[in-house]
Write a protein that holds these residues in place. Structure first.
Motif, short mmCIF file in Angstrom:
data_model
loop_
_atom_site.label_atom_id
_atom_site.label_comp_id
_atom_site.label_asym_id
_atom_site.label_seq_id
_atom_site.Cartn_x
_atom_site.Cartn_y
_atom_site.Cartn_z
N VAL A 189 0.87 -1.18 0.00
CA VAL A 189 0.00 0.00 0.00
C VAL A 189 0.91 1.23 0.00
O VAL A 189 1.63 1.48 0.97
CB VAL A 189 -0.95 0.03 1.21
CG1 VAL A 189 -1.80 1.30 1.17
CG2 VAL A 189 -1.83 -1.21 1.23
N ALA A 190 0.86 1.97 -1.11
CA ALA A 190 1.76 3.10 -1.31
C ALA A 190 0.98 4.42 -1.30
O ALA A 190 0.13 4.64 -2.16
CB ALA A 190 2.51 2.95 -2.63
N PHE A 191 1.28 5.26 -0.33
CA PHE A 191 0.70 6.60 -0.27
C PHE A 191 1.73 7.60 -0.79
O PHE A 191 2.91 7.54 -0.44
CB PHE A 191 0.34 6.98 1.17
CG PHE A 191 -0.73 6.15 1.79
CD1 PHE A 191 -2.07 6.43 1.57
CD2 PHE A 191 -0.41 5.09 2.64
CE1 PHE A 191 -3.08 5.68 2.17
CE2 PHE A 191 -1.40 4.33 3.24
CZ PHE A 191 -2.74 4.62 3.00
N SER A 192 1.27 8.52 -1.64
CA SER A 192 2.15 9.59 -2.14
C SER A 192 3.45 9.01 -2.68
O SER A 192 4.55 9.39 -2.28
CB SER A 192 2.42 10.61 -1.03
OG SER A 192 1.23 11.13 -0.51
N ARG A 212 -1.20 -6.90 -6.52
CA ARG A 212 -1.15 -6.71 -5.07
C ARG A 212 -0.63 -5.33 -4.67
O ARG A 212 -0.48 -5.04 -3.49
CB ARG A 212 -0.27 -7.79 -4.43
CG ARG A 212 -0.80 -9.20 -4.63
CD ARG A 212 0.01 -10.22 -3.86
NE ARG A 212 -0.42 -11.59 -4.14
CZ ARG A 212 0.08 -12.66 -3.53
NH1 ARG A 212 1.03 -12.52 -2.62
NH2 ARG A 212 -0.37 -13.86 -3.84
N TYR A 213 -0.32 -4.49 -5.65
CA TYR A 213 0.14 -3.13 -5.37
C TYR A 213 -1.07 -2.18 -5.42
O TYR A 213 -1.79 -2.13 -6.42
CB TYR A 213 1.16 -2.67 -6.40
CG TYR A 213 2.50 -3.36 -6.36
CD1 TYR A 213 3.62 -2.72 -5.83
CD2 TYR A 213 2.67 -4.64 -6.89
CE1 TYR A 213 4.86 -3.33 -5.82
CE2 TYR A 213 3.91 -5.27 -6.89
CZ TYR A 213 5.00 -4.61 -6.35
OH TYR A 213 6.23 -5.22 -6.34
N PHE A 214 -1.26 -1.41 -4.35
CA PHE A 214 -2.33 -0.42 -4.27
C PHE A 214 -1.71 0.95 -4.00
O PHE A 214 -0.77 1.04 -3.19
CB PHE A 214 -3.30 -0.76 -3.14
CG PHE A 214 -4.12 -2.00 -3.34
CD1 PHE A 214 -5.47 -1.93 -3.63
CD2 PHE A 214 -3.54 -3.26 -3.22
CE1 PHE A 214 -6.24 -3.08 -3.80
CE2 PHE A 214 -4.29 -4.42 -3.39
CZ PHE A 214 -5.64 -4.33 -3.69
N ALA A 215 -2.23 2.00 -4.64
CA ALA A 215 -1.64 3.33 -4.47
C ALA A 215 -2.72 4.40 -4.36
O ALA A 215 -3.79 4.30 -4.96
CB ALA A 215 -0.71 3.63 -5.65
N PHE A 216 -2.39 5.46 -3.61
CA PHE A 216 -3.33 6.56 -3.37
C PHE A 216 -2.55 7.85 -3.18
O PHE A 216 -1.59 7.90 -2.40
CB PHE A 216 -4.17 6.24 -2.13
CG PHE A 216 -5.17 7.30 -1.74
CD1 PHE A 216 -5.93 7.97 -2.69
CD2 PHE A 216 -5.36 7.62 -0.40
CE1 PHE A 216 -6.87 8.92 -2.32
CE2 PHE A 216 -6.30 8.57 -0.02
CZ PHE A 216 -7.05 9.23 -0.98
#
Length: 315
Positions: A189-192, A212-216
């Protein structure tokens, strides 16, 4: 030992107290020093035994975030924030870190404690993986109610990486993604982020499946306006799993996409935009999606973003 009622358990302990093999590396600003009343190697952990465990361990990279951590624990997630090398960036000469072949190697060495870069020397006990292992071993002994041993292998000599969620913001999100290329994990889970806009590691074969990679991120974040994040998302292959989704205009489960953005009003402040995605209770539905949405549920493939610059020159 008397049984204790289910509750939210929170712990903190210094890496140097848990593992006598842990050492400082001041040449890359990786120390145990006390700064403004806080030891730099202080680590944090949280679990809420009042809710059913999801059998997942979040390893949070960057400074401890109490608001996000407490919310994730309420979802049944265990979380640790280990001390690892994350301040080396400013110690690398600009002409070196702009070569496009530098940052990813340092990140991987910081994560593994193995020799991947000639620019730093981070031994095994000081890598993110070993620091996380030692912390979980300590927690398993200190907090049996939390059942931390579920994240250790049978001999308790390594983490169960198949149960690990690597996550962070900014530098931490980038290292999470780089490490997941090397080590198969349950989710990222990647933020910024991720950033490293001149590097090519984002397109390397990945031990962790790309779904499986999620980003926001916020669209006023400088990393977004400069196309750093969209470039990484494209190279990671996230467009295969759904369109770019603005969470202000879409409802859960956000078209099952891996690429989430927001245009929430931040008064035009890019710095505020960078950090707001991990603060403010308004994101709870988004956070729940990012950390718990089934990885096999994906959106419809989308074409590459024509407005995203893929060849970025050094500034």
């Amino acid at each position: 030992m008397e049984s204790q009622p289910a509750q939210r358990w929170e712990f903190s302990n210094r890496a140097s107290k848990i593992d006598p093999l842990a050492k400082e590396h001041p040449e890359i600003k990786f120390t145990f020093a006390e700064v403004k009343g806080k030891y730099q190697d202080l680590q944090h952990a949280i679990v809420d035994t009042r809710v059913a465990s999801r059998d997942r361990l979040v390893i949070w990279l960057m400074s401890y975030n109490g608001e996000l951590s407490k919310y994730l624990s309420s979802l049944g997630l265990h979380l640790i924030q280990p001390h690892y090398a994350n301040r080396w960036f400013s110690t690398i000469p600009k002409e070196t870190h702009d070569t496009g072949e530098c940052l990813g190697k340092i990140r991987l060495e910081a994560a593994t404690g193995e020799d991947h870069s000639p620019l730093v020397v981070i031994p095994k006990p000081d890598g993110l993986a070993a620091r996380s292992l030692k912390f979980v071993q300590w927690l398993a002994n200190e907090n049996p109610q939390g059942k931390w041993e579920r994240f250790l292998n049978e001999k308790q000599t390594d983490l169960r990486w198949d149960k690990v969620i690597l996550s962070g913001i900014s530098h931490g999100s980038t290292t999470s993604a780089r490490f997941a290329k090397h080590q198969k994990v349950a989710r990222v889970v990647a933020f910024s982020g991720p950033r490293d806009q001149l590097e090519s590691w984002q397109s390397l074969p990945s031990a962790t499946p790309s779904n499986r990679y999620f980003a926001f991120t916020h669209i006023l974040d400088k990393g977004w306006t400069a196309d750093h994040y969209c470039r990484s998302w494209q190279m990671l292959g996230l467009a295969k799993f759904g369109p770019l989704v603005n969470v202000e205009k879409a409802k859960f489960p956000f078209e099952n996409s891996r690429r989430l953005i927001t245009d929430f009003d931040v008064d035009g402040n890019a710095n505020k935009a960078h950090g707001i995605v991990v603060r403010d209770g308004r994101w709870k539905e988004v956070w729940k999606y990012l950390y718990t949405h089934p990885v096999d549920q994906v959106g419809k493939p989308s074409p590459p973003d024509p407005d995203c610059t893929m060849k970025i020159r050094p500034s």
